[in-house]
Design a protein around this motif. Sequence first.
Motif, mmCIF file in Angstrom:
data_model
loop_
_atom_site.group_PDB
_atom_site.id
_atom_site.type_symbol
_atom_site.label_atom_id
_atom_site.label_comp_id
_atom_site.label_asym_id
_atom_site.label_seq_id
_atom_site.Cartn_x
_atom_site.Cartn_y
_atom_site.Cartn_z
ATOM 1 N N ALA A 126 -6.891 -13.982 3.211
ATOM 2 C CA ALA A 126 -7.979 -14.249 4.145
ATOM 3 C C ALA A 126 -9.266 -13.606 3.648
ATOM 4 C CB ALA A 126 -7.638 -13.732 5.537
ATOM 5 N N THR A 127 -10.386 -14.310 3.879
ATOM 6 C CA THR A 127 -11.695 -13.788 3.496
ATOM 7 C C THR A 127 -12.294 -12.869 4.552
ATOM 8 O OG1 THR A 127 -12.757 -15.738 4.433
ATOM 9 C CG2 THR A 127 -12.157 -15.828 2.094
ATOM 10 N N TYR A 128 -11.703 -12.858 5.728
ATOM 11 C CA TYR A 128 -12.234 -12.041 6.835
ATOM 12 C C TYR A 128 -11.069 -11.540 7.671
ATOM 13 C CZ TYR A 128 -14.688 -10.816 11.149
ATOM 14 O OH TYR A 128 -15.167 -10.160 12.249
ATOM 15 N N VAL A 129 -10.993 -10.231 7.900
ATOM 16 C CA VAL A 129 -9.919 -9.628 8.685
ATOM 17 C C VAL A 129 -10.507 -8.507 9.530
ATOM 18 C CG1 VAL A 129 -7.704 -8.436 8.669
ATOM 19 C CG2 VAL A 129 -8.182 -10.160 6.936
ATOM 20 N N GLU A 130 -10.207 -8.511 10.831
ATOM 21 C CA GLU A 130 -10.586 -7.436 11.739
ATOM 22 C C GLU A 130 -9.380 -7.101 12.607
ATOM 23 O OE1 GLU A 130 -13.182 -5.577 12.112
ATOM 24 O OE2 GLU A 130 -14.595 -6.541 10.724
ATOM 25 N N SER A 131 -9.237 -5.835 12.977
ATOM 26 C CA SER A 131 -8.103 -5.388 13.775
ATOM 27 C C SER A 131 -8.603 -4.616 14.984
ATOM 28 C CB SER A 131 -7.165 -4.513 12.936
ATOM 29 O OG SER A 131 -6.086 -4.041 13.722
ATOM 30 N N PHE A 132 -7.980 -4.866 16.157
ATOM 31 C CA PHE A 132 -8.372 -4.222 17.405
ATOM 32 C C PHE A 132 -7.115 -3.870 18.204
ATOM 33 C CE2 PHE A 132 -11.416 -7.523 16.278
ATOM 34 C CZ PHE A 132 -12.607 -6.808 16.178
ATOM 35 N N VAL A 133 -7.202 -2.791 18.972
ATOM 36 C CA VAL A 133 -6.120 -2.403 19.878
ATOM 37 C C VAL A 133 -6.398 -3.034 21.241
ATOM 38 C CG1 VAL A 133 -4.945 -0.498 21.034
ATOM 39 C CG2 VAL A 133 -5.691 -0.254 18.656
ATOM 40 N N VAL A 134 -5.454 -3.842 21.728
ATOM 41 C CA VAL A 134 -5.631 -4.549 22.995
ATOM 42 C C VAL A 134 -4.381 -4.355 23.847
ATOM 43 C CG1 VAL A 134 -7.163 -6.271 21.999
ATOM 44 C CG2 VAL A 134 -4.707 -6.707 22.061
ATOM 45 N N ARG A 135 -4.533 -4.617 25.144
ATOM 46 C CA ARG A 135 -3.429 -4.559 26.099
ATOM 47 C C ARG A 135 -3.404 -5.867 26.878
ATOM 48 N NH1 ARG A 135 -5.550 0.271 25.588
ATOM 49 N NH2 ARG A 135 -7.240 -0.208 27.050
ATOM 50 N N SER B 193 -8.278 -12.909 11.696
ATOM 51 C CA SER B 193 -8.598 -13.247 10.305
ATOM 52 C C SER B 193 -9.095 -14.670 10.245
ATOM 53 C CB SER B 193 -7.362 -13.072 9.418
ATOM 54 O OG SER B 193 -6.385 -14.040 9.731
ATOM 55 N N SER B 194 -9.591 -15.047 9.066
ATOM 56 C CA SER B 194 -10.067 -16.413 8.871
ATOM 57 C C SER B 194 -8.918 -17.395 8.732
ATOM 58 C CB SER B 194 -10.963 -16.471 7.629
ATOM 59 O OG SER B 194 -10.268 -15.979 6.490
ATOM 60 N N GLU B 195 -7.666 -16.893 8.732
ATOM 61 C CA GLU B 195 -6.502 -17.763 8.644
ATOM 62 C C GLU B 195 -5.852 -17.991 10.010
ATOM 63 O OE1 GLU B 195 -5.662 -19.244 5.933
ATOM 64 O OE2 GLU B 195 -7.067 -18.230 4.599
ATOM 65 N N THR C 35 -16.705 -15.331 14.320
ATOM 66 C CA THR C 35 -16.894 -15.274 12.867
ATOM 67 C C THR C 35 -15.702 -15.875 12.132
ATOM 68 O OG1 THR C 35 -18.237 -13.274 13.122
ATOM 69 C CG2 THR C 35 -17.347 -13.739 10.934
ATOM 70 N N ALA C 36 -14.490 -15.545 12.585
ATOM 71 C CA ALA C 36 -13.289 -16.062 11.926
ATOM 72 C C ALA C 36 -13.213 -17.584 12.024
ATOM 73 C CB ALA C 36 -12.051 -15.422 12.542
#
Length: 719
Positions: free
Chosen positions: A488-497, A540-542, A612-613
């Motif tokens: 993937a060209t773009y990856v972000e990670s977040f903590v969610v509930r 991610s962009s995928e 963005t993704a």
Amino acid sequence: MGIEKLHLEDALEDSPQTRSLLSVFEKDAIALKKYTVGLHNCCQRIMKAQNELCAATQSLSQHLRDFEIQKFPLESDDSVLSSTLKQFSSYLDDVSSIQQVLSAQFSETMMYPLSRFLQADLEEITTLCEMFQIASNEHDSAMSRYMRLHKRKDSERQKSEYNEELYLMRKKFHQTSLHYYSSLNALQYKRKCSLLEPVMGYLHAQRAFFQMGQDAVGKKEIEDFLNNISTSVQGVQQDLQTETKKTVEHIDTLEKQSAHMYHAEPMVDMPYIPPNTSLTQKAGYLYLRSKQLIATKWERCFFFTVGGNLMSQSRDELAGSLVLDLNEPGVLAEPHESDDRRFVFQVISPKSKRNTVLQAENERDKDEWICTLNNIVRESGYIKGKSPQVKERTSSSSSLTKQGSGSISPDQASLSSMSSSGAVPRTPAPTPSSSFVAEAPIQFDLLSQSSPSSGVTSSLPGPPKRINPFDQSANEVLDTLDSAIDTATYVESFVVRFLGSMEVTTDRGDKLVHETMRQIMAARAIHNVFKMTESRLVVSSECMRLIDPSTNTVRTQFALADISFWAAHPENTRLFAFITRTKPPGANQSTFSCHVFECNISAEEICQAIGTATKLAFQALMEKKAHEKVQQVKTREKNLLMQNIQQLEDAPEGEEGNLHNLPLSPDGKYLVLTATDELDDLIESGDLAQPMEKLTVESMQLPISGDLDNVDVEPESEA
């Protein structure tokens, strides 16, 4: 008839007759003051009532406007009742403004003249009366001292002083008497105008009020509005009467149809109704046996089957809980003898090593429950490690309520059916414009979903098998950083509930997402649902994935093409939601689900990451399509070149004239092949983003001299 007056010329003499007449005027003044005070109190009540009417009308108008912001569970946002009450409030505002004008006129034309008469005239009479009594007493004292002078003993000086004192007291008494008498005489004139002015002002104000009211409320527009509302109300009343009549008939019918159900065990004289042994869904009340230390307890609960699971729900609970997974191997329902109770059966689960003992109301109900549970076990089956069948049974109790707004097509995971925390049945307002699916539950728990690539083993006989949605075996763990994320060209990670999900009828809309958040948060608060599944959201962009932070396993995955809308809460910056789109195999229409999450950071950051993704994924898709079209053009050029070469090879020697039919270069040494027209069409349509690629296939020259077997294709220009 003339007005009675006190004679001013008799004031200095102050005879008994004058005093007697003065006492009559004083009694009249006292009576007039008492009456005027009573009149003032009456007018004051009218004034207070008018002010209260103004305030009450304003309060009523505001209360009608507040209907629009009230949240009625069975009232839609675009209700006709809301707009009608709002229109009524505008008319009441006009009435209230007219009432305020009337209140101001009452104050000026009724209260002011009466208050002035009380405070200026009658109070003046009271003051002058007191001054008259003082002056009279002082005059009598001075007269008494003067008259006691001795004709020989008192000196001339003393006589002169007493005489001067009598002069001053008599003058003061005379002046006070004149003012007092004149005020009493003037009071006889003032009483007429002062008592008539308030009443006259009241009537003038009322006439002006009615005239303004006629101009404001007597409009043709308001008349038509009231006629329409009156007709509508009459229609509703007629509908109510019709509905009441139908309801009474329906109640009578239901009572007759349900007569055989009033007895838990049918009577002997009732006709025999055999059990339905082909059911695959059932719901109803059963008694569940539970052991507490050395005692046995039987508790009445509502049981239902959903998604191949046996669920239970107490009467005061909104969410159901899992009793038994019917997909486990070896599950069997059979009759059971327990505690000398009748109609008892048990559900055996070898995997969990426990038996669920239940009691039905009668023999028929017991047989239907046993057949239904065994039918579900036979229909669904169980194979460990296999993915569930895509097609699922649908029923009113198992449908998942989804709602939201997102953007992309169904490919893989979504929020699956509820776990032990259960799903909450919800029945929204039965209006055509409702965005929620009726009788669908609110999902509070997030479960793992199998990969779509894993299918049903074809060699297995019988109906298709599906995986147990509650099984968390290690064989089904997926690596979170697989090739899709690595490339993937773009990856972000977040903590969610995860807070919950609902099914909705449309695929986008801020209002829809916000209402879904409100419904889910209200349900959690009302029913004390505190459990939240914490996950790591990888954008991610995928694709988008929810990962278990403790085991690093994928709970569920969303293709970006399946996400149709996303939005953050307008007030709570930690809430966001997105809508997914799913089209089951064989279905004509897609279904939409809105999933609500809570995060530790601003929800806008997560929404921006999703945007963005999806943008990058869309750009990559467009570039891929353009590249495929360019490759197709190159392939056609190559095929054309090979055909021309074949024609040159097949031409007999000496027949060079055939070459004149082919496109040659200006010097006659090369065969020119062009694809300019096709490439120009690609560039104009936007499918070919880089004009430089045109040069690589724009023209090719083939030398026509020399050995054709060893011919080379030479580009006219290089990119």
